[in-house]
Write an enzyme that holds these catalytic residues in place. Structure first.
Site, mmCIF file in Angstrom:
data_model
loop_
_atom_site.group_PDB
_atom_site.id
_atom_site.type_symbol
_atom_site.label_atom_id
_atom_site.label_comp_id
_atom_site.label_asym_id
_atom_site.label_seq_id
_atom_site.Cartn_x
_atom_site.Cartn_y
_atom_site.Cartn_z
ATOM 1 N N CYS A 153 -37.763 33.302 11.024
ATOM 2 C CA CYS A 153 -39.144 33.789 10.997
ATOM 3 C C CYS A 153 -40.049 32.624 11.357
ATOM 4 O O CYS A 153 -40.084 31.617 10.647
ATOM 5 C CB CYS A 153 -39.462 34.296 9.593
ATOM 6 S SG CYS A 153 -41.173 34.830 9.369
ATOM 7 N N CYS A 178 -42.202 35.208 17.797
ATOM 8 C CA CYS A 178 -41.972 35.976 16.570
ATOM 9 C C CYS A 178 -40.613 36.615 16.758
ATOM 10 O O CYS A 178 -40.339 37.203 17.821
ATOM 11 C CB CYS A 178 -43.048 37.047 16.388
ATOM 12 S SG CYS A 178 -42.659 38.245 15.090
HETATM 13 N N1 DGL Z 1 -40.579 37.872 12.265
HETATM 14 C C1 DGL Z 1 -41.668 37.052 11.809
HETATM 15 C C2 DGL Z 1 -41.875 35.846 12.718
HETATM 16 O O1 DGL Z 1 -40.984 35.400 13.423
HETATM 17 C C3 DGL Z 1 -42.999 37.658 11.515
HETATM 18 C C4 DGL Z 1 -43.199 39.052 11.116
HETATM 19 C C5 DGL Z 1 -44.303 39.234 10.087
HETATM 20 O O2 DGL Z 1 -45.495 39.161 10.419
HETATM 21 O O3 DGL Z 1 -43.938 39.418 8.942
HETATM 22 O O4 DGL Z 1 -42.933 35.279 12.721
#
Ligand code: DGL
Length: 258
Positions: free
Chosen positions: A73, A184
């Protein structure tokens, strides 16, 4: 005894990193944890997020008996990697936007960064751009709507094309922009739709392969993969459970972060 490699995200985004890990380390046991109760992270306050990420990761590490944690993340990694490394005794591999490889590939020196609101405005991201893309123009686009679309996709629905088109539109204002960073982990799950909605050809870059490479360097003793693998969530959600099953995970167990 070696434990699995635990992949953590706010939601299903880390599954794009699971795909990259399975390609590079097909025999390795994985576990998956997500903080679906508090999704999306990208629109939350930093001061609230740090202790929350720490509490969920501590609970998931204890429940999974993992040998390494992959923070799949960008929103969590650009904020809380130091805090996690301080409180956990296992290796922690983070995920940050692939600005460096993008800058190496761009011919026009104009990049796009597609990420959450939090990631596009973080000091960590500004520093990455300064360190590795100082001679590039970087158009930063907050595309939180794509997080929801990726969640829908894994839950079994088709993404909404108009939403994708609108989220991408700020990228196309300058015809010189030639490389887009998917900053993301949710976004690579939508890759084929994003390519279709783009009005012209650009290079799309995400961090999945680089993370898998790094994990292969850091984790020397791999637990072998056997059958479906453990998963952990923070709020009951049947559709999420079904989505996790399509990526090889057993019905999720509920975590109770401190
Ligand atoms: N998958 C997360 C990232 O790589 C973000 C998703 C969210 O906003 O929770 O930033």
């Amino acid at each position: 005894m070696a434990g699995p490699i635990l992949v953590f995200d706010s939601g299903v985004g880390g599954l794009s990193v699971v795909q990259a890990l399975r390609r590079r380390l097909p025999e390795a046991a994985l576990a998956y944890a997500c903080d679906n109760a508090m999704l999306p992270y990208g629109q939350r306050e930093d001061a609230w997020l740090v202790p929350r990420i720490r509490a969920v990761c501590e609970a998931a590490v204890a429940a999974s008996g993992c040998s390494a944690l992959v923070v799949a993340c960008n929103t969590a990694s650009t904020l809380a990697l130091d805090a996690l490394r301080t409180c956990l005794a296992i290796p922690v591999v983070g995920t940050v936007p692939a600005i460096k490889p993008a800058a190496q590939m761009s011919r026009t020196r104009h990049l796009g960064l597609l990420a959450t609101s939090a990631t596009v405005s973080r000091p960590y991201t500004r520093q990455l751009i300064q360190d590795f893309a100082a001679d590039c123009r970087v158009t930063r686009v907050a595309a939180d709507a794509l997080v929801t679309e990726a969640e829908r996709l894994v839950a079994g629905e088709l993404p909404d094309r108009a939403t994708l088109r609108q989220a991408l539109s700020p990228l196309w204002k300058d015809p010189e922009l030639d490389t887009v960073v998917l900053g993301c982990t949710h976004f690579p799950l939508l890759a084929s739709w994003l390519v279709e909605e783009a009005p012209r050809q650009v290079t799309w870059i995400d961090s999945g392969e680089a993370i898998a490479r790094r994990v292969a360097q850091v984790v020397t003793a791999l637990a072998p993969r056997q059958g479906s693998e453990p998963s952990f969530i923070t709020a009951p959600d049947e559709r999420l459970g079904r989505g996790l099953a399509t990526f090889g995970f057993a019905p999720p167990r509920l975590l109770h972060p401190a």
